[in-house]
Design a protein around this motif. Structure first.
Motif, PDB file in Angstrom:
ATOM      1  N   ALA A  49       4.171 -21.835   2.512  1.00 19.01           N
ATOM      2  CA  ALA A  49       3.296 -21.089   3.424  1.00 19.01           C
ATOM      3  C   ALA A  49       3.172 -21.822   4.749  1.00 19.01           C
ATOM      4  N   ILE A  50       3.083 -21.020   5.814  1.00 16.59           N
ATOM      5  CA  ILE A  50       2.807 -21.530   7.150  1.00 16.59           C
ATOM      6  C   ILE A  50       1.621 -20.729   7.660  1.00 16.59           C
ATOM      7  N   ASP A  51       0.531 -21.402   7.927  1.00 16.26           N
ATOM      8  CA  ASP A  51      -0.696 -20.743   8.361  1.00 16.26           C
ATOM      9  C   ASP A  51      -0.970 -21.137   9.807  1.00 16.26           C
ATOM     10  N   LEU A  52      -0.841 -20.161  10.719  1.00 20.52           N
ATOM     11  CA  LEU A  52      -1.036 -20.413  12.137  1.00 20.52           C
ATOM     12  C   LEU A  52      -2.447 -19.990  12.535  1.00 20.52           C
ATOM     13  N   HIS A  53      -3.153 -20.847  13.234  1.00 18.04           N
ATOM     14  CA  HIS A  53      -4.505 -20.557  13.695  1.00 18.04           C
ATOM     15  C   HIS A  53      -4.491 -20.378  15.211  1.00 18.04           C
ATOM     16  N   GLU A  54      -5.381 -19.529  15.719  1.00 21.15           N
ATOM     17  CA  GLU A  54      -5.425 -19.245  17.156  1.00 21.15           C
ATOM     18  C   GLU A  54      -5.743 -20.477  17.992  1.00 21.15           C
ATOM     19  N   ASP A  55      -6.401 -21.467  17.398  1.00 20.84           N
ATOM     20  CA  ASP A  55      -6.728 -22.674  18.166  1.00 20.84           C
ATOM     21  C   ASP A  55      -5.592 -23.699  18.173  1.00 20.84           C
ATOM     22  N   GLY A  56      -4.430 -23.309  17.625  1.00 27.41           N
ATOM     23  CA  GLY A  56      -3.268 -24.190  17.651  1.00 27.41           C
ATOM     24  C   GLY A  56      -3.056 -25.023  16.404  1.00 27.41           C
ATOM     25  N   ARG A  57      -4.001 -24.938  15.466  1.00 30.38           N
ATOM     26  CA  ARG A  57      -3.797 -25.683  14.216  1.00 30.38           C
ATOM     27  C   ARG A  57      -2.760 -24.967  13.360  1.00 30.38           C
ATOM     28  N   VAL A  58      -1.989 -25.766  12.628  1.00 29.85           N
ATOM     29  CA  VAL A  58      -0.978 -25.228  11.721  1.00 29.85           C
ATOM     30  C   VAL A  58      -1.181 -25.871  10.355  1.00 29.85           C
ATOM     31  N   GLY A  59      -1.302 -25.040   9.337  1.00 27.12           N
ATOM     32  CA  GLY A  59      -1.388 -25.519   7.962  1.00 27.12           C
ATOM     33  C   GLY A  59      -0.110 -25.148   7.230  1.00 27.12           C
ATOM     34  N   ILE A  60       0.428 -26.087   6.511  1.00 26.55           N
ATOM     35  CA  ILE A  60       1.680 -25.856   5.789  1.00 26.55           C
ATOM     36  C   ILE A  60       1.488 -26.227   4.331  1.00 26.55           C
ATOM     37  N   GLU A  61       1.946 -25.353   3.450  1.00 28.99           N
ATOM     38  CA  GLU A  61       2.007 -25.657   2.025  1.00 28.99           C
ATOM     39  C   GLU A  61       3.480 -25.833   1.690  1.00 28.99           C
ATOM     40  N   MET A  62       3.762 -26.954   1.073  1.00 28.34           N
ATOM     41  CA  MET A  62       5.145 -27.211   0.675  1.00 28.34           C
ATOM     42  C   MET A  62       5.156 -27.821  -0.713  1.00 28.34           C
ATOM     43  N   THR A  63       6.315 -27.819  -1.296  1.00 28.26           N
ATOM     44  CA  THR A  63       6.495 -28.458  -2.587  1.00 28.26           C
ATOM     45  C   THR A  63       7.667 -29.422  -2.476  1.00 28.26           C
ATOM     46  N   LEU A  64       7.969 -30.043  -3.557  1.00 26.05           N
ATOM     47  CA  LEU A  64       9.117 -30.944  -3.641  1.00 26.05           C
ATOM     48  C   LEU A  64      10.002 -30.456  -4.775  1.00 26.05           C
ATOM     49  N   THR A  65      11.228 -30.930  -4.816  1.00 26.36           N
ATOM     50  CA  THR A  65      12.135 -30.469  -5.862  1.00 26.36           C
ATOM     51  C   THR A  65      11.701 -30.921  -7.245  1.00 26.36           C
ATOM     52  N   ALA A  66      10.946 -32.023  -7.303  1.00 25.79           N
ATOM     53  CA  ALA A  66      10.446 -32.548  -8.578  1.00 25.79           C
ATOM     54  C   ALA A  66       9.221 -33.420  -8.299  1.00 25.79           C
ATOM     55  N   PRO A  67       8.278 -33.477  -9.234  1.00 29.52           N
ATOM     56  CA  PRO A  67       7.085 -34.305  -9.027  1.00 29.52           C
ATOM     57  C   PRO A  67       7.390 -35.785  -8.791  1.00 29.52           C
ATOM     58  N   ASN A  68       8.482 -36.268  -9.350  1.00 28.44           N
ATOM     59  CA  ASN A  68       8.825 -37.678  -9.174  1.00 28.44           C
ATOM     60  C   ASN A  68       9.834 -37.900  -8.043  1.00 28.44           C
ATOM     61  N   CYS A  69       9.864 -36.959  -7.085  1.00 27.11           N
ATOM     62  CA  CYS A  69      10.780 -37.041  -5.947  1.00 27.11           C
ATOM     63  C   CYS A  69      10.555 -38.349  -5.195  1.00 27.11           C
ATOM     64  N   PRO A  70      11.607 -39.129  -4.958  1.00 25.85           N
ATOM     65  CA  PRO A  70      11.451 -40.399  -4.261  1.00 25.85           C
ATOM     66  C   PRO A  70      10.999 -40.234  -2.808  1.00 25.85           C
ATOM     67  N   SER A  71      11.102 -39.036  -2.258  1.00 31.50           N
ATOM     68  CA  SER A  71      10.696 -38.785  -0.869  1.00 31.50           C
ATOM     69  C   SER A  71       9.311 -38.150  -0.775  1.00 31.50           C
ATOM     70  N   ALA A  72       8.549 -38.213  -1.847  1.00 32.03           N
ATOM     71  CA  ALA A  72       7.245 -37.543  -1.902  1.00 32.03           C
ATOM     72  C   ALA A  72       6.285 -37.995  -0.810  1.00 32.03           C
ATOM     73  N   GLN A  73       6.390 -39.227  -0.372  1.00 35.14           N
ATOM     74  CA  GLN A  73       5.501 -39.723   0.674  1.00 35.14           C
ATOM     75  C   GLN A  73       6.027 -39.393   2.071  1.00 35.14           C
ATOM     76  N   GLU A  74       7.327 -39.514   2.266  1.00 31.12           N
ATOM     77  CA  GLU A  74       7.867 -39.384   3.618  1.00 31.12           C
ATOM     78  C   GLU A  74       8.099 -37.950   4.077  1.00 31.12           C
TER      79      GLU A  74
END
Length: 118
Positions: A49-74
């Protein structure tokens, strides 16, 4: 005397939305790649999901390919940084979600082609 039937009233334009352009947000997200997969995370289907707000804020919902993804932090930080640079963005937040779980059916045709997964 004026014939009022011939006058067309037009409203002044309302306040212009300052919301960032969704295509620009998607383009920014598409600059982020999973280091183990040579396809950007948007084409991989990791953005839910990409949630655009009129004040310029952007909220993003994303997932990873797996819970133990080594790139989970970056990866979320890279998405936040890329989106924050888009004109009109006043702030960006990225939330990792696990429902629904990611699977290969979320990949675009371009991603499948790049990974030879047809």
């Amino acid at each position: 005397m004026t014939d009022q039937a011939n006058h067309v009233l037009t409203e002044a334009p309302g306040p212009k939305s300052n919301a960032p352009d969704e295509d620009a947000i998607i383009s920014a997200i598409a600059t982020v790649f999973d280091p183990e997969i040579p396809v950007n995370i948007y084409e991989l289907g990791l953005i839910y999901a990409i949630d655009l707000h009129e004040d310029g804020r952007v909220g993003i919902e994303m997932t990873l390919t797996a819970p133990n993804c080594p790139s989970a932090q970056e990866l979320p930080e890279q998405v936040r940084d890329a989106v924050s640079k888009v004109d009109g963005v006043s702030g960006a937040s990225v939330e990792i979600v696990w429902e629904p779980p990611w699977d290969m059916s979320r990949m675009s045709d371009d991603a499948r082609l790049a990974l030879n997964m047809f």
